[in-house]
Write an enzyme that holds these catalytic residues in place. Structure first.
Site, PDB file in Angstrom:
ATOM      1  N   ASN A 111      12.546 -28.722 -15.034  1.00  0.00           N
ATOM      2  CA  ASN A 111      11.881 -27.542 -15.607  1.00  0.00           C
ATOM      3  C   ASN A 111      10.894 -26.896 -14.630  1.00  0.00           C
ATOM      4  OD1 ASN A 111      13.376 -28.202 -17.802  1.00  0.00           O
ATOM      5  ND2 ASN A 111      11.671 -28.984 -19.030  1.00  0.00           N
ATOM      6  N   THR A 156      12.942  24.275 -11.941  1.00  0.00           N
ATOM      7  CA  THR A 156      12.593  23.610 -13.193  1.00  0.00           C
ATOM      8  C   THR A 156      13.758  23.924 -14.126  1.00  0.00           C
ATOM      9  OG1 THR A 156      11.414  25.523 -14.082  1.00  0.00           O
ATOM     10  CG2 THR A 156      10.096  23.934 -12.838  1.00  0.00           C
ATOM     11  N   HIS A 157      14.113  22.962 -14.946  1.00  0.00           N
ATOM     12  CA  HIS A 157      15.305  23.098 -15.802  1.00  0.00           C
ATOM     13  C   HIS A 157      16.579  23.337 -14.976  1.00  0.00           C
ATOM     14  CE1 HIS A 157      12.323  23.882 -19.068  1.00  0.00           C
ATOM     15  NE2 HIS A 157      11.715  24.555 -18.099  1.00  0.00           N
ATOM     16  N   SER A 278      39.865  11.889  -0.956  1.00  0.00           N
ATOM     17  CA  SER A 278      40.743  11.755  -2.112  1.00  0.00           C
ATOM     18  C   SER A 278      42.160  11.505  -1.631  1.00  0.00           C
ATOM     19  CB  SER A 278      40.695  13.041  -2.942  1.00  0.00           C
ATOM     20  OG  SER A 278      41.868  13.153  -3.734  1.00  0.00           O
ATOM     21  N   LYS A 284      39.047  17.076  -0.002  1.00  0.00           N
ATOM     22  CA  LYS A 284      37.898  16.412  -0.624  1.00  0.00           C
ATOM     23  C   LYS A 284      37.074  15.565   0.324  1.00  0.00           C
ATOM     24  CE  LYS A 284      37.534  16.000  -4.967  1.00  0.00           C
ATOM     25  NZ  LYS A 284      36.437  16.538  -5.779  1.00  0.00           N
ATOM     26  N   ASN A 286      33.961  13.254  -0.874  1.00  0.00           N
ATOM     27  CA  ASN A 286      33.209  12.924  -2.077  1.00  0.00           C
ATOM     28  C   ASN A 286      31.945  12.109  -1.783  1.00  0.00           C
ATOM     29  OD1 ASN A 286      35.045  14.181  -3.835  1.00  0.00           O
ATOM     30  ND2 ASN A 286      36.363  12.364  -3.852  1.00  0.00           N
ATOM     31  N   GLU A 291      26.924   8.678  -5.956  1.00  0.00           N
ATOM     32  CA  GLU A 291      27.299   8.447  -7.365  1.00  0.00           C
ATOM     33  C   GLU A 291      27.069   7.002  -7.775  1.00  0.00           C
ATOM     34  OE1 GLU A 291      31.167  10.791  -8.267  1.00  0.00           O
ATOM     35  OE2 GLU A 291      31.031  10.591  -6.090  1.00  0.00           O
ATOM     36  N   GLN A 323      18.132 -20.550 -18.726  1.00  0.00           N
ATOM     37  CA  GLN A 323      19.125 -20.609 -17.654  1.00  0.00           C
ATOM     38  C   GLN A 323      19.848 -19.267 -17.510  1.00  0.00           C
ATOM     39  OE1 GLN A 323      21.476 -24.257 -16.689  1.00  0.00           O
ATOM     40  NE2 GLN A 323      23.131 -23.158 -17.689  1.00  0.00           N
ATOM     41  N   LYS A 326      19.070 -16.136 -14.479  1.00  0.00           N
ATOM     42  CA  LYS A 326      19.402 -15.964 -13.068  1.00  0.00           C
ATOM     43  C   LYS A 326      20.460 -14.902 -12.773  1.00  0.00           C
ATOM     44  CE  LYS A 326      18.197 -20.664 -12.660  1.00  0.00           C
ATOM     45  NZ  LYS A 326      18.152 -20.599 -14.133  1.00  0.00           N
TER      46      LYS A 326
HETATM   47  N1  ARG Z   1      19.878 -25.208 -14.765  1.00  0.00           N
HETATM   48  C1  ARG Z   1      18.675 -25.216 -15.521  1.00  0.00           C
HETATM   49  C2  ARG Z   1      18.087 -23.794 -15.610  1.00  0.00           C
HETATM   50  O1  ARG Z   1      18.550 -22.959 -14.949  1.00  0.00           O
HETATM   51  C3  ARG Z   1      17.673 -26.095 -14.871  1.00  0.00           C
HETATM   52  C4  ARG Z   1      16.640 -26.635 -15.800  1.00  0.00           C
HETATM   53  C5  ARG Z   1      17.257 -27.572 -16.751  1.00  0.00           C
HETATM   54  N2  ARG Z   1      16.289 -28.270 -17.486  1.00  0.00           N
HETATM   55  C6  ARG Z   1      16.624 -28.992 -18.541  1.00  0.00           C
HETATM   56  N3  ARG Z   1      15.684 -29.589 -19.154  1.00  0.00           N
HETATM   57  N4  ARG Z   1      17.863 -29.055 -18.959  1.00  0.00           N
HETATM   58  O2  ARG Z   1      17.211 -23.529 -16.395  1.00  0.00           O
END
Ligand code: ARG
Length: 459
Positions: A111, A156-157, A278, A284, A286, A291, A323, A326
């Site tokens: 943790n 503007t606009h 294109s 073209k 582009n 974009e 988790q 990420k």
């Molecule tokens: N892979 C877990 C995460 O991204 C790591 C921490 C996991 N901790 C646990 N007590 N299961 O959060």
């Protein structure tokens, strides 16, 4: 078979579906360098505090470098059964150095480990965003410097408003990107506290030195509350919020480049290097990069909302929900860095069509405000009356199909007897921009002052 890291109380291993939903190694392997860095700092601290032997700490430190080079050399086999990067690295360390590997996790939990690794990663991304914004701003300043007195329509606009200078328009984005930079800097300052040593949630009974690990990892200090340290992802949310605002700015500028590069506007030519063709329409060229930059705010802001929804309502301390932080941040960071780099390239390469800009600047009765201001200044009219008289002259020019400077003096004086020949001097676009000398205004001198200030800041 049960898990080598936590399987002591388990008789059976996980179902395949359990493994699939639980594993994060497919994406959190990106944290390998941060994980190894954090573990090395932790092991060194454990030895310094006499919690493990120096010999074991050295074996761990060396072994982790071996694992690092295996991963970087593409020689590492990641295992889904080992769930995440933390357990993959530790399990491999065990294979490399044997028994001392088992001592690394003393006074630590995944943790605080993951909270530390992720902070280190997001901190790097904040730095990368600042670097990308700096490079882009330099490109904008270079454009502003050459075009400090090129005249173009201000809108503007998206309707013609008043003439502005090219440099003024470029420098407007420099200001926005400077605030974005400030947001990343602010977020970085707040996130730069170390969760390591919070352990699972309550801290630890071992005599650890959290100040030492915080310093070793470049943090300003350890986080002050172990529950908070493993629980919050506000540092990631702040990064995503800053990224979202920045992506919104990029999106607006990208939209302008799309418009400006169209055959109807022809304000700029984008380089071949940042355009595509294109497969059916041979003519073209582009603005795909613009974009795609315009669109990136969707996924970046989406990541911000997604993580906010993951975090809302979570009781303290760690829950596995976290988790899910990420992939959102990884994708948003990748998208932002790419968008910044692409925008920098486009800005460096683009060429303004100065003649078209000036022609467009003079169209749409863009100097009507200058005429009204002249009536106030030279004829003493109240502005509201001057506005009305000018409106009548615009209507007349529109009816005749000409621009304001093409009206005859007789037509002018018919609208108001106080008008004389000198009014024509304020109807040109160059006079118009030159007159806007108020601080931060569009006059070339003002723009050059902005350019000089930012060149100094951006060095
Ligand atoms: N892979 C877990 C995460 O991204 C790591 C921490 C996991 N901790 C646990 N007590 N299961 O959060």
């Amino acid at each position: 078979s049960s898990n080598a890291m936590w399987g002591g109380r388990f008789a059976a291993g996980p179902d395949a579906i359990m493994e699939a939903i639980n594993a994060s190694i497919g994406f959190d392997r990106r944290l390998y360098a941060q994980d190894i860095r954090g573990s090395r700092a932790h092991a060194a601290m454990l030895a310094a505090q006499g919690i493990i032997t120096t010999k074991d700490a050295e074996a761990i430190g060396e072994g982790l470098l071996t694992v690092l080079s295996e991963i970087e050399g593409g020689k590492f086999t990641f295992s889904t059964a080992l769930e995440d990067i933390h357990m993959n690295v530790e399990a491999r360390l065990k294979e490399v150095i044997g028994e001392p590997a088992g001592r690394l996790h003393t006074a630590r939990s995944r943790n605080d480990q993951v909270a530390t690794d992720f902070r280190l990663w997001v901190r790097d991304q904040a730095d990368a965003a600042i670097a990308g914004l700096t490079a882009l701003s330099r490109a904008l300043v270079a454009q502003a410097e050459v075009g400090a007195d090129w005249v173009m329509p201000g809108f503007t606009h998206l309707q013609t408003a008043q003439p502005v200078t090219w440099g003024h328009h470029m420098m407007a984005y420099v200001e926005m990107f400077a605030r974005d930079t400030g947001r990343f800097r602010d977020a970085r300052v707040r996130m730069n506290e170390c969760p390591l040593g919070a352990a699972a949630l309550a801290g630890t009974s071992f005599p650890i030195d959290r100040h030492a690990t915080a310093a070793a990892l470049g943090f300003d200090r350890p986080m002050a509350n172990s529950l908070d340290a493993v629980s919050d992802r506000d540092f990631a949310l702040e990064f995503l919020a800053a990224a979202s605002i920045c992506a919104m700015h990029l999106s607006r500028f990208a939209e302008e480049l799309v418009i400006w590069s169209s055959a109807q506007f022809r304000f700029v030519a984008l380089s071949d290097r940042f355009s595509t063709g294109s497969s059916i329409m041979p003519q073209k060229k582009n603005p795909d990069a613009a974009e795609l930059i315009r669109a990136k705010v969707g996924r970046i802001m989406g990541a911000n909302v997604a993580l906010m929804m993951v975090m809302k309502g979570l009781p303290l301390a760690y829950s596995k929900d976290m988790q899910e932080d990420k992939e959102q941040v990884f994708d948003a960071a990748d998208s932002l860095m790419l968008a910044l780099a692409a925008m920098e390239g486009m800005v460096r390469d683009m060429t303004a069509n100065v003649a078209n800009l000036e022609r467009a600047a003079a169209s749409g009765f863009s100097t009507a405000t200058d005429l009204a201001d002249w009536l106030v200044r030279e004829a003493g009219l109240p502005f509201r009356e001057a506005h009305h008289v000018t409106g009548a002259l615009v209507a007349l020019a529109e009816k005749k199909g000409c621009d304001l400077p093409d009206l005859t003096l007789a037509e002018m004086t018919a609208a108001h007897p106080a008008i004389n020949q000198s009014v024509y001097s304020v109807l040109g676009v160059h006079n118009s921009v030159a007159s806007r000398q108020s601080y931060g205004g569009t006059a070339p001198e003002q723009v050059r002052a902005q350019v000089a200030r930012w060149k100094d800041v951006l060095r």
